[in-house]
Design an enzyme around this catalytic site. Structure first.
Site, mmCIF file in Angstrom:
data_model
loop_
_atom_site.group_PDB
_atom_site.id
_atom_site.type_symbol
_atom_site.label_atom_id
_atom_site.label_comp_id
_atom_site.label_asym_id
_atom_site.label_seq_id
_atom_site.Cartn_x
_atom_site.Cartn_y
_atom_site.Cartn_z
ATOM 1 N N LYS A 192 9.369 1.293 14.048
ATOM 2 C CA LYS A 192 8.326 0.271 13.949
ATOM 3 C C LYS A 192 8.130 -0.116 12.489
ATOM 4 O O LYS A 192 7.633 0.670 11.691
ATOM 5 C CB LYS A 192 6.988 0.761 14.506
ATOM 6 N N GLY A 245 3.416 5.596 4.623
ATOM 7 C CA GLY A 245 2.256 4.713 4.641
ATOM 8 C C GLY A 245 1.079 5.385 3.956
ATOM 9 O O GLY A 245 1.246 6.281 3.124
ATOM 10 N N ALA A 248 -4.638 8.059 4.846
ATOM 11 C CA ALA A 248 -5.554 8.122 5.995
ATOM 12 C C ALA A 248 -4.774 7.977 7.303
ATOM 13 O O ALA A 248 -5.024 8.710 8.279
ATOM 14 C CB ALA A 248 -6.609 7.030 5.885
ATOM 15 N N THR A 249 -3.792 7.071 7.338
ATOM 16 C CA THR A 249 -2.971 6.918 8.544
ATOM 17 C C THR A 249 -2.158 8.185 8.781
ATOM 18 O O THR A 249 -2.009 8.642 9.924
ATOM 19 C CB THR A 249 -2.021 5.706 8.412
ATOM 20 N N GLU A 267 5.292 10.539 4.142
ATOM 21 C CA GLU A 267 5.378 10.070 2.750
ATOM 22 C C GLU A 267 4.180 9.170 2.526
ATOM 23 O O GLU A 267 4.102 8.074 3.080
ATOM 24 C CB GLU A 267 6.681 9.295 2.517
ATOM 25 N N CYS A 301 4.488 2.852 -3.948
ATOM 26 C CA CYS A 301 3.795 4.141 -3.964
ATOM 27 C C CYS A 301 4.048 4.881 -5.270
ATOM 28 O O CYS A 301 3.247 5.717 -5.677
ATOM 29 C CB CYS A 301 4.243 4.990 -2.778
ATOM 30 N N GLU A 404 -6.318 5.510 -4.566
ATOM 31 C CA GLU A 404 -5.175 4.601 -4.668
ATOM 32 C C GLU A 404 -5.644 3.158 -4.469
ATOM 33 O O GLU A 404 -6.363 2.869 -3.513
ATOM 34 C CB GLU A 404 -4.150 4.964 -3.598
HETATM 35 P P1 NDP Z 1 -0.469 2.042 6.584
HETATM 36 O O1 NDP Z 1 -0.701 3.504 6.624
HETATM 37 O O2 NDP Z 1 -1.574 1.141 6.935
HETATM 38 O O3 NDP Z 1 0.733 1.629 7.538
HETATM 39 C C1 NDP Z 1 2.031 2.198 7.459
HETATM 40 C C2 NDP Z 1 2.731 2.009 8.779
HETATM 41 O O4 NDP Z 1 2.044 2.755 9.772
HETATM 42 C C3 NDP Z 1 2.732 0.564 9.267
HETATM 43 O O5 NDP Z 1 3.918 0.315 9.998
HETATM 44 C C4 NDP Z 1 1.522 0.547 10.178
HETATM 45 O O6 NDP Z 1 1.587 -0.485 11.121
HETATM 46 C C5 NDP Z 1 1.632 1.906 10.821
HETATM 47 N N1 NDP Z 1 0.384 2.427 11.367
HETATM 48 C C6 NDP Z 1 -0.887 2.081 11.047
HETATM 49 N N2 NDP Z 1 -1.772 2.803 11.794
HETATM 50 C C7 NDP Z 1 -1.032 3.614 12.585
HETATM 51 C C8 NDP Z 1 -1.356 4.597 13.567
HETATM 52 N N3 NDP Z 1 -2.611 4.907 13.876
HETATM 53 N N4 NDP Z 1 -0.344 5.242 14.175
HETATM 54 C C9 NDP Z 1 0.927 4.969 13.866
HETATM 55 N N5 NDP Z 1 1.304 4.042 12.956
HETATM 56 C C10 NDP Z 1 0.330 3.381 12.323
HETATM 57 O O7 NDP Z 1 0.090 1.768 5.139
HETATM 58 P P2 NDP Z 1 0.458 0.379 4.512
HETATM 59 O O8 NDP Z 1 1.413 -0.343 5.402
HETATM 60 O O9 NDP Z 1 -0.804 -0.274 4.109
HETATM 61 O O10 NDP Z 1 1.316 0.828 3.251
HETATM 62 C C11 NDP Z 1 0.737 1.156 2.037
HETATM 63 C C12 NDP Z 1 0.638 2.654 1.881
HETATM 64 O O11 NDP Z 1 1.930 3.245 2.002
HETATM 65 C C13 NDP Z 1 0.134 3.039 0.527
HETATM 66 O O12 NDP Z 1 -0.822 4.055 0.644
HETATM 67 C C14 NDP Z 1 1.376 3.594 -0.161
HETATM 68 O O13 NDP Z 1 1.110 4.526 -1.163
HETATM 69 C C15 NDP Z 1 2.118 4.196 0.973
HETATM 70 N N6 NDP Z 1 3.525 4.324 0.639
HETATM 71 C C16 NDP Z 1 4.044 5.574 0.428
HETATM 72 C C17 NDP Z 1 5.360 5.726 0.046
HETATM 73 C C18 NDP Z 1 5.961 7.081 -0.155
HETATM 74 O O14 NDP Z 1 7.181 7.177 -0.113
HETATM 75 N N7 NDP Z 1 5.194 8.127 -0.392
HETATM 76 C C19 NDP Z 1 6.235 4.555 -0.159
HETATM 77 C C20 NDP Z 1 5.582 3.304 0.117
HETATM 78 C C21 NDP Z 1 4.263 3.199 0.500
HETATM 79 P P3 NDP Z 1 0.911 -1.903 10.799
HETATM 80 O O15 NDP Z 1 1.164 -2.265 9.399
HETATM 81 O O16 NDP Z 1 1.620 -2.772 11.753
HETATM 82 O O17 NDP Z 1 -0.539 -1.714 11.091
#
Ligand code: NDP
Length: 501
Positions: A192, A245, A248-249, A267, A301, A404
Site C-alpha cells: 500500500k 511512516g 504515531a502510526t 521505520e 526522515c 518532528e
Molecule cells: P503516516 O504514518 O501517516 O503514513 C505512512 C503510511 O502508513 C501511509 O501509506 C499511510 O496511508 C499508512 N497508514 C496511515 N495510518 C495507517 C494505519 N492505521 N494502519 C496502516 N497504515 C496506515 O506517515 P506519512 O505518510 O505522513 O509520512 C511521514 C512520516 O514518515 C514522517 O514521520 C517521517 O519521518 C516518516 N518516515 C520515516 C522514514 C524512515 O525510514 N525512518 C522514511 C520516510 C518517512 P495514507 O497516507 O494513505 O493515509
C-alpha cells in the site's frame, strides 16, 4: 467490477488522466463498491486524477492472489526471480523521464530531484536486491558433541505474503525499498503506497507485467491508511509487515501486529542533529547543513532539522547559513531550476505553519521564512508552498526541538564542547540519523560512538551504500532495512542438524 488495461507507464497522458487502480492478480481493478478519492497536485492545489479507495474486501482479494502465487514464486530459482527484478529495474530506467515527472506532479518535489534521486534509486533498490539474493549465503558449522560429529546449517525460507506500507515523501524510492527484498527472497507482496502519492507505484505495476512477474506475486491495494493500511496489518494471512511512516502510526500498527506475533519492521520519524564544529570545512558544512535541512522541502526522515554549532563560529555560521537558505530557488516543481517545490498537501502545509507558530510562541526568533511562500507563477496560485525557515533562540527542551515537523524548518543551537554537543544531539525521543562536520578524526569517531542514532554521517549527508543496515533507535523505529538485514527480515531461519559420524 471494472478492470482496466493499463497503457504504457511511459505515457505522460496517463499521468494527466491519472486513474489509479488497484493491481490485484496481475490486473488493474477498481474497488468493489467503486469508491475512489481525488488525487491533488500539491503545486497547484487542483484535482488531477482519481485513486481507487480500497479496504478489507480488496485486501482479502489481494491476499488470496498472493497466496495462490506463493508456491510458484517461492520455488522459482532465485536467479529467475532476480532476472525479472533486473528487467523491472531496466524498465524503471527506460521510463525515467515519465516516472520522474509523475513523481514531481504527485508530490510537489522539484523535477530535478525526482530525476536525479527518486527514480534512479528505485531502480537501484530493485537491482541491488535482485543481485544480493544471489550472493546471500547460509551459515554452516561443523561441530563435535561427545563422540559425535555433526553439521548444522541454516535454511532461510520466504515467509509467505508480506504487507508493505510506505509514505508519501519518497514514494517510489521507499516503495521499492520494501518490495524488492520481499520479492527477491521469494515472498509475494500486498503493498500500500500512501494515498497522497500513489501514481508511480501504479506505473510500476504496469511495468511489472512487462517484466514478466507472474500474476499475484506483486499486488497493490490503494486507499486510506485507516482502511486499506489497517486491513493489511490486521490480516491473519500476512505474517510479515514492513512499515515506513510516522511514529504515531507505527505505534498503532505495533498494537495490532504484536499480539498476532507478526514479524514487524517499523521505520519511523526523526529529529536529526547536524553537528558543526569550528574546525570543519566551513563552506562544506554550510552547504551540507542547508542540503540536509531543506532537501525535498525538509520532508525526508533523515533531514537534519536541528543544527548544533560550536559557539565560537555560531554567529559566522548563522549569517552564512541564512544567506544560503535565502538563495534557494523556490518555484514551480516542473521547472528545471527549482530547488524548493511545494509541500505535499494543504493539511501538511497547515501542520508545518502551525509548528512555526509554536516556535514563535516558545520565543524563537525567525531568521528567515516563517510563512507560506507566494505562488511562483499563475499555474501554482493555489499550491502549498512554505518559505524555507530558520529559527534560533530555542533550547533543546521545547516542542520545536523535540517534535518532528517534517517540513522546511530548521533550528540553530550553539554548543560549548563535544560533550555538550552530544547532550543536545541526544535530547530527543528520536534516534534516526546524525551528521557530524569536523576535521578532527578522533572527535568524529568519539561522537559517532556516543550519539544515539542508527545512521551517522561524517562530513557528508545522505550518502548511502545499500548494503549497510538502515534504521533508527528509540522512537525512530524497530528493526533495520538494507543489505543482509532485509534479506533476513523477509526469511524464516530454520536450523538443520545432520549427524556426520
Ligand atoms: P503516516 O504514518 O501517516 O503514513 C505512512 C503510511 O502508513 C501511509 O501509506 C499511510 O496511508 C499508512 N497508514 C496511515 N495510518 C495507517 C494505519 N492505521 N494502519 C496502516 N497504515 C496506515 O506517515 P506519512 O505518510 O505522513 O509520512 C511521514 C512520516 O514518515 C514522517 O514521520 C517521517 O519521518 C516518516 N518516515 C520515516 C522514514 C524512515 O525510514 N525512518 C522514511 C520516510 C518517512 P495514507 O497516507 O494513505 O493515509
Amino acid at each position: 467490477m471494472s478492470q482496466t488495461e493499463p497503457t504504457s507507464a511511459a505515457d505522460p497522458a496517463r499521468v494527466e488522466s491519472g486513474d489509479v487502480l488497484h493491481f490485484i492478480d496481475g490486473a488493474f481493478t477498481a474497488s468493489a463498491n467503486d469508491q475512489s478519492m481525488e488525487n491533488i497536485e500539491p503545486a497547484t492545489g487542483q484535482v488531477y486524477g482519481s485513486i481507487a479507495a480500497g479496504g478489507p474486501a480488496e485486501v482479502d482479494r489481494a491476499v488470496e492472489a498472493a497466496h495462490r502465487a506463493f508456491p510458484i514464486w517461492s520455488k522459482m530459482a532465485p536467479s529467475d526471480r532476480a532476472a525479472r527484478l533486473l528487467r523491472l529495474a531496466d524498465l524503471v530506467d527506460a521510463n525515467l523521464e515519465a516516472l520522474a515527472r509523475a513523481e514531481s506532479v504527485d508530490t510537489g518535489k522539484p523535477i530535478g530531484l525526482a530525476r536525479a534521486v527518486d527514480i534512479p534509486r528505485a531502480a537501484s533498490n530493485l537491482r541491488y536486491f535482485a543481485n544480493a539474493v544471489l550472493h546471500h549465503h547460509s551459515e554452516a558449522y561443523e561441530h563435535q558433541q561427545g563422540t559425535s560429529r555433526a553439521l548444522s546449517y541454516t535454511l532461510r525460507q520466504p515467509r509467505g505474503v508480506a504487507g508493505t506500507i510506505s509514505p508519501w515523501n519518497l514514494p517510489l524510492y521507499l516503495f521499492t525499498w520494501k518490495i524488492a527484498p520481499a520479492l527477491a527472497t521469494g515472498n509475494t507482496v500486498v503493498a500500500k503506497p500512501s494515498e497522497v502519492t500513489p501514481v508511480t507505484a501504479h506505473h510500476l505495476a504496469a511495468l511489472s507485467r512487462e517484466a514478466d512477474i507472474p500474476p499475484g506475486v506483486f499486488n497493490i491495494v490503494h486507499g486510506r491508511g485507516a482502511e486499506a493500511g489497517a486491513a493489511i496489518v490486521a490480516h491473519r494471512q500476512i505474517p510479515t509487515i514492513t512499515f515506513t511512516g510516522g511514529t504515531a502510526t507505527g505505534r498503532q500498527i505495533a498494537g495490532t501486529a504484536a499480539p498476532m506475533f507478526k514479524r514487524l519492521a517499523l521505520e519511523l520519524g526523526g529529529k536529526n542533529p547536524t553537528i558543526v564544529f569550528a574546525d570543519s570545512d566551513f563552506e562544506a558544512a554550510v552547504s551540507g547543513a542547508a542540503r540536509a535541512a531543506f532537501a525535498n522541502q525538509g520532508q525526508i526522515c533523515l533531514c537534519g532539522s536541528r543544527i548544533l554549532i560550536e559557539r565560537s563560529i555560531f554567529e559566522k555560521f548563522t549569517g552564512a547559513f541564512v544567506e544560503r537558505v535565502r538563495s534557494l530557488r523556490q518555484g514551480d516543481p516542473q521547472e528545471e531550476s527549482t530547488q524548493q517545490g511545494a509541500v505535499v498537501s494543504r493539511d501538511h502545509q497547515q501542520k508545518v505553519l502551525g509548528a512555526i507558530d509554536v516556535a514563535r510562541r516558545e520565543g524563537g526568533t525567525i531568521l528567515c521564512g516563517g510563512e507560506a511562500a507566494p505562488a511562483p507563477n499563475d499555474r501554482c496560485r493555489d499550491g502549498y508552498f512554505i518559505k524555507p525557515t530558520v529559527i534560533s533562540g530555542l533550547d533543546e527542551n521545547c516542542r520545536t526541538n523535540r517534535e518532528e515537523i517534517f517540513g522546511p524548518v530548521v533550528t540553530l543551537m550553539p554548543f560549548d564542547s563535544a560533550d555538550h554537543a552530544i547532550h543536545l544531539a541526544n535530547a530527543t525521543d528520536y534516534g534516526l540519523a546524525a551528521s557530524i562536520w569536523t576535521s578532527n578524526l578522533n572527535r568524529a569517531h568519539h561522537l559517532a560512538d556516543r550519539v544515539q542514532a542508527g545512521i551517522i554521517w561524517i562530513n557528508c549527508w545522505l550518502v548511502r551504500d545499500l548494503r549497510v543496515p538502515f534504521g533508527g533507535m528509540k522512537q525512530s523505529g524497530v528493526g533495520r532495512e538494507g543489505g543482509a538485514e532485509a534479506l533476513h527480515f523477509f526469511t524464516e531461519p530454520k536450523s538443520v542438524c545432520l549427524l556426520l559420524d
